[in-house]
Design a protein around this motif. Sequence first.
Motif, PDB file in Angstrom:
ATOM      1  N   LEU A 186      41.879   9.869 -80.903  1.00  0.00           N
ATOM      2  CA  LEU A 186      43.187  10.347 -81.345  1.00  0.00           C
ATOM      3  C   LEU A 186      44.118   9.156 -81.528  1.00  0.00           C
ATOM      4  O   LEU A 186      44.249   8.320 -80.633  1.00  0.00           O
ATOM      5  CB  LEU A 186      43.794  11.311 -80.322  1.00  0.00           C
ATOM      6  N   ILE A 187      44.775   9.096 -82.680  1.00  0.00           N
ATOM      7  CA  ILE A 187      45.704   8.005 -82.981  1.00  0.00           C
ATOM      8  C   ILE A 187      47.060   8.632 -83.265  1.00  0.00           C
ATOM      9  O   ILE A 187      47.264   9.260 -84.305  1.00  0.00           O
ATOM     10  CB  ILE A 187      45.230   7.187 -84.195  1.00  0.00           C
ATOM     11  N   GLY A 188      47.982   8.496 -82.335  1.00  0.00           N
ATOM     12  CA  GLY A 188      49.291   9.126 -82.476  1.00  0.00           C
ATOM     13  C   GLY A 188      50.371   8.117 -82.792  1.00  0.00           C
ATOM     14  O   GLY A 188      50.483   7.081 -82.136  1.00  0.00           O
ATOM     15  N   HIS A 189      51.169   8.421 -83.796  1.00  0.00           N
ATOM     16  CA  HIS A 189      52.270   7.539 -84.189  1.00  0.00           C
ATOM     17  C   HIS A 189      53.585   8.143 -83.713  1.00  0.00           C
ATOM     18  O   HIS A 189      53.894   9.294 -84.013  1.00  0.00           O
ATOM     19  CB  HIS A 189      52.283   7.379 -85.713  1.00  0.00           C
ATOM     20  N   SER A 190      54.345   7.386 -82.917  1.00  0.00           N
ATOM     21  CA  SER A 190      55.654   7.839 -82.447  1.00  0.00           C
ATOM     22  C   SER A 190      55.502   9.143 -81.654  1.00  0.00           C
ATOM     23  O   SER A 190      54.734   9.195 -80.698  1.00  0.00           O
ATOM     24  CB  SER A 190      56.587   7.994 -83.653  1.00  0.00           C
ATOM     25  N   LEU A 191      56.198  10.208 -82.051  1.00  0.00           N
ATOM     26  CA  LEU A 191      56.091  11.482 -81.336  1.00  0.00           C
ATOM     27  C   LEU A 191      54.666  12.033 -81.400  1.00  0.00           C
ATOM     28  O   LEU A 191      54.245  12.805 -80.537  1.00  0.00           O
ATOM     29  CB  LEU A 191      57.084  12.492 -81.921  1.00  0.00           C
ATOM     30  N   GLY A 192      53.914  11.605 -82.401  1.00  0.00           N
ATOM     31  CA  GLY A 192      52.509  12.000 -82.488  1.00  0.00           C
ATOM     32  C   GLY A 192      51.685  11.469 -81.329  1.00  0.00           C
ATOM     33  O   GLY A 192      50.634  12.022 -80.993  1.00  0.00           O
ATOM     34  N   ALA A 193      52.145  10.378 -80.699  1.00  0.00           N
ATOM     35  CA  ALA A 193      51.451   9.863 -79.518  1.00  0.00           C
ATOM     36  C   ALA A 193      51.588  10.839 -78.356  1.00  0.00           C
ATOM     37  O   ALA A 193      50.659  11.009 -77.558  1.00  0.00           O
ATOM     38  CB  ALA A 193      52.013   8.497 -79.136  1.00  0.00           C
ATOM     39  N   GLN A 194      52.761  11.496 -78.257  1.00  0.00           N
ATOM     40  CA  GLN A 194      52.944  12.520 -77.223  1.00  0.00           C
ATOM     41  C   GLN A 194      52.025  13.709 -77.500  1.00  0.00           C
ATOM     42  O   GLN A 194      51.417  14.269 -76.584  1.00  0.00           O
ATOM     43  CB  GLN A 194      54.405  12.983 -77.185  1.00  0.00           C
ATOM     44  N   VAL A 195      51.936  14.090 -78.772  1.00  0.00           N
ATOM     45  CA  VAL A 195      51.024  15.173 -79.164  1.00  0.00           C
ATOM     46  C   VAL A 195      49.595  14.819 -78.758  1.00  0.00           C
ATOM     47  O   VAL A 195      48.859  15.655 -78.220  1.00  0.00           O
ATOM     48  CB  VAL A 195      51.111  15.425 -80.686  1.00  0.00           C
ATOM     49  N   ILE A 215      42.325   7.495 -76.821  1.00  0.00           N
ATOM     50  CA  ILE A 215      43.638   7.864 -77.351  1.00  0.00           C
ATOM     51  C   ILE A 215      44.424   6.584 -77.582  1.00  0.00           C
ATOM     52  O   ILE A 215      44.489   5.719 -76.706  1.00  0.00           O
ATOM     53  CB  ILE A 215      44.425   8.777 -76.393  1.00  0.00           C
ATOM     54  N   THR A 216      45.014   6.464 -78.755  1.00  0.00           N
ATOM     55  CA  THR A 216      45.834   5.299 -79.084  1.00  0.00           C
ATOM     56  C   THR A 216      47.238   5.756 -79.433  1.00  0.00           C
ATOM     57  O   THR A 216      47.414   6.640 -80.270  1.00  0.00           O
ATOM     58  CB  THR A 216      45.236   4.526 -80.282  1.00  0.00           C
ATOM     59  N   GLY A 217      48.229   5.165 -78.778  1.00  0.00           N
ATOM     60  CA  GLY A 217      49.624   5.447 -79.107  1.00  0.00           C
ATOM     61  C   GLY A 217      50.220   4.268 -79.849  1.00  0.00           C
ATOM     62  O   GLY A 217      50.096   3.125 -79.406  1.00  0.00           O
ATOM     63  N   LYS A 218      50.866   4.534 -80.984  1.00  0.00           N
ATOM     64  CA  LYS A 218      51.418   3.459 -81.801  1.00  0.00           C
ATOM     65  C   LYS A 218      52.897   3.724 -82.067  1.00  0.00           C
ATOM     66  O   LYS A 218      53.305   4.851 -82.305  1.00  0.00           O
ATOM     67  CB  LYS A 218      50.670   3.350 -83.136  1.00  0.00           C
ATOM     68  N   TYR A 224      49.704  -3.465 -82.262  1.00  0.00           N
ATOM     69  CA  TYR A 224      48.768  -3.394 -81.158  1.00  0.00           C
ATOM     70  C   TYR A 224      48.656  -1.958 -80.681  1.00  0.00           C
ATOM     71  O   TYR A 224      49.408  -1.089 -81.085  1.00  0.00           O
ATOM     72  CB  TYR A 224      49.226  -4.306 -80.016  1.00  0.00           C
ATOM     73  N   GLU A 225      47.716  -1.719 -79.821  1.00  0.00           N
ATOM     74  CA  GLU A 225      47.492  -0.361 -79.372  1.00  0.00           C
ATOM     75  C   GLU A 225      47.420  -0.297 -77.857  1.00  0.00           C
ATOM     76  O   GLU A 225      47.128  -1.278 -77.184  1.00  0.00           O
ATOM     77  CB  GLU A 225      46.200   0.201 -79.966  1.00  0.00           C
ATOM     78  N   THR A 226      47.708   0.879 -77.329  1.00  0.00           N
ATOM     79  CA  THR A 226      47.574   1.132 -75.908  1.00  0.00           C
ATOM     80  C   THR A 226      46.501   2.190 -75.716  1.00  0.00           C
ATOM     81  O   THR A 226      46.630   3.303 -76.212  1.00  0.00           O
ATOM     82  CB  THR A 226      48.898   1.642 -75.313  1.00  0.00           C
ATOM     83  N   VAL A 227      45.424   1.840 -75.050  1.00  0.00           N
ATOM     84  CA  VAL A 227      44.362   2.807 -74.793  1.00  0.00           C
ATOM     85  C   VAL A 227      44.759   3.613 -73.566  1.00  0.00           C
ATOM     86  O   VAL A 227      44.876   3.081 -72.470  1.00  0.00           O
ATOM     87  CB  VAL A 227      43.008   2.109 -74.563  1.00  0.00           C
ATOM     88  N   ILE A 228      44.993   4.906 -73.757  1.00  0.00           N
ATOM     89  CA  ILE A 228      45.532   5.744 -72.699  1.00  0.00           C
ATOM     90  C   ILE A 228      44.427   6.304 -71.807  1.00  0.00           C
ATOM     91  O   ILE A 228      44.611   6.501 -70.629  1.00  0.00           O
ATOM     92  CB  ILE A 228      46.374   6.881 -73.306  1.00  0.00           C
ATOM     93  N   CYS A 229      43.284   6.593 -72.363  1.00  0.00           N
ATOM     94  CA  CYS A 229      42.197   7.084 -71.508  1.00  0.00           C
ATOM     95  C   CYS A 229      40.901   6.384 -71.871  1.00  0.00           C
ATOM     96  O   CYS A 229      40.696   5.973 -73.002  1.00  0.00           O
ATOM     97  CB  CYS A 229      42.037   8.600 -71.625  1.00  0.00           C
ATOM     98  N   LYS A 230      40.055   6.223 -70.889  1.00  0.00           N
ATOM     99  CA  LYS A 230      38.789   5.530 -71.089  1.00  0.00           C
ATOM    100  C   LYS A 230      37.689   6.547 -71.403  1.00  0.00           C
ATOM    101  O   LYS A 230      37.772   7.706 -71.011  1.00  0.00           O
ATOM    102  CB  LYS A 230      38.423   4.749 -69.828  1.00  0.00           C
ATOM    103  N   PRO A 231      36.636   6.109 -72.097  1.00  0.00           N
ATOM    104  CA  PRO A 231      35.529   7.025 -72.383  1.00  0.00           C
ATOM    105  C   PRO A 231      34.844   7.483 -71.105  1.00  0.00           C
ATOM    106  O   PRO A 231      34.832   6.777 -70.102  1.00  0.00           O
ATOM    107  CB  PRO A 231      34.579   6.176 -73.238  1.00  0.00           C
ATOM    108  N   PHE A 232      34.300   8.684 -71.144  1.00  0.00           N
ATOM    109  CA  PHE A 232      33.491   9.141 -70.021  1.00  0.00           C
ATOM    110  C   PHE A 232      32.029   8.895 -70.370  1.00  0.00           C
ATOM    111  O   PHE A 232      31.677   8.656 -71.514  1.00  0.00           O
ATOM    112  CB  PHE A 232      33.727  10.631 -69.738  1.00  0.00           C
ATOM    113  N   PHE A 233      31.177   8.950 -69.391  1.00  0.00           N
ATOM    114  CA  PHE A 233      29.760   8.687 -69.618  1.00  0.00           C
ATOM    115  C   PHE A 233      28.923   9.808 -69.018  1.00  0.00           C
ATOM    116  O   PHE A 233      29.286  10.409 -68.016  1.00  0.00           O
ATOM    117  CB  PHE A 233      29.358   7.346 -68.986  1.00  0.00           C
TER     118      PHE A 233
END
Length: 234
Positions: A186-195, A215-218, A224-233
């Motif tokens: 998921l790549i969210g821009h601005s308020l889309g990052a909250q979504v 999840i990437t919030g921009k 640059y990007e902030t990875v909010i959650c890591k992949p599960f295995f």
Amino acid sequence: MNKDNGPIPTSPLFALINKDRQWLPLQFPELPKVPNLINLSQLPTPEMFLEQLLNVTTKELLDTVMDFTFDEILTEHVQFLLYNKNGSITSMDMYSDKHRLINISEPIKFIIHGWQSTGDHEIVKDMVKSYHSIGIYNVFGVDWSSHSKRNYLHSARGAKKVGEIVGEFIFNLTKSNKKFLRKVHLIGHSLGAQVSGFAGKHIKKLTKGLQIGRITGKSKNCKYETVICKPFFF
């Protein structure tokens, strides 16, 4: 005393500038006039600034802050635009029967726009073009413009429900094999990052603990990007 040029002046505004090597005063050009400073009395008050920025009244803003609640959003108000590599766009909603067009074994990108934007905005199209130029991807533009194009408070109150609709769509898309969740980004821009954050949280609830891959919030101008959650295995 300098025997060649006479006494050295103590002022820094002198220099050797003539052919006889004499100390002469420097001539400075006339400086441009400094414009008048802004009259602070003409600046808008904080209340006026917020009203113009967010397109809401001060009372609406205060009422929302004091008692913030999320609005309900109809599922048909959120459209999923699948950008095909040949340039065509396939529009889907929550209950679409077009899921067969998606190869879920390939990475799946969901680009979620922010306030006052749309799922077919040039920013979205540029990102789609970039992904298709470097590999094989399923790329969606999530369009929730029926709510994002309204005043900011309305859009903010709708973010949670829009995120849950996105989460439901992804859950239905990957229900045949939950391992495909790791391919979702998921790549969210601005308020889309909250979504995007709400979507990830809802998927975790629906799957009883599983997470999407990324999840990437921009922000508007962020490279640059902030990875909010890591992949599960598995």
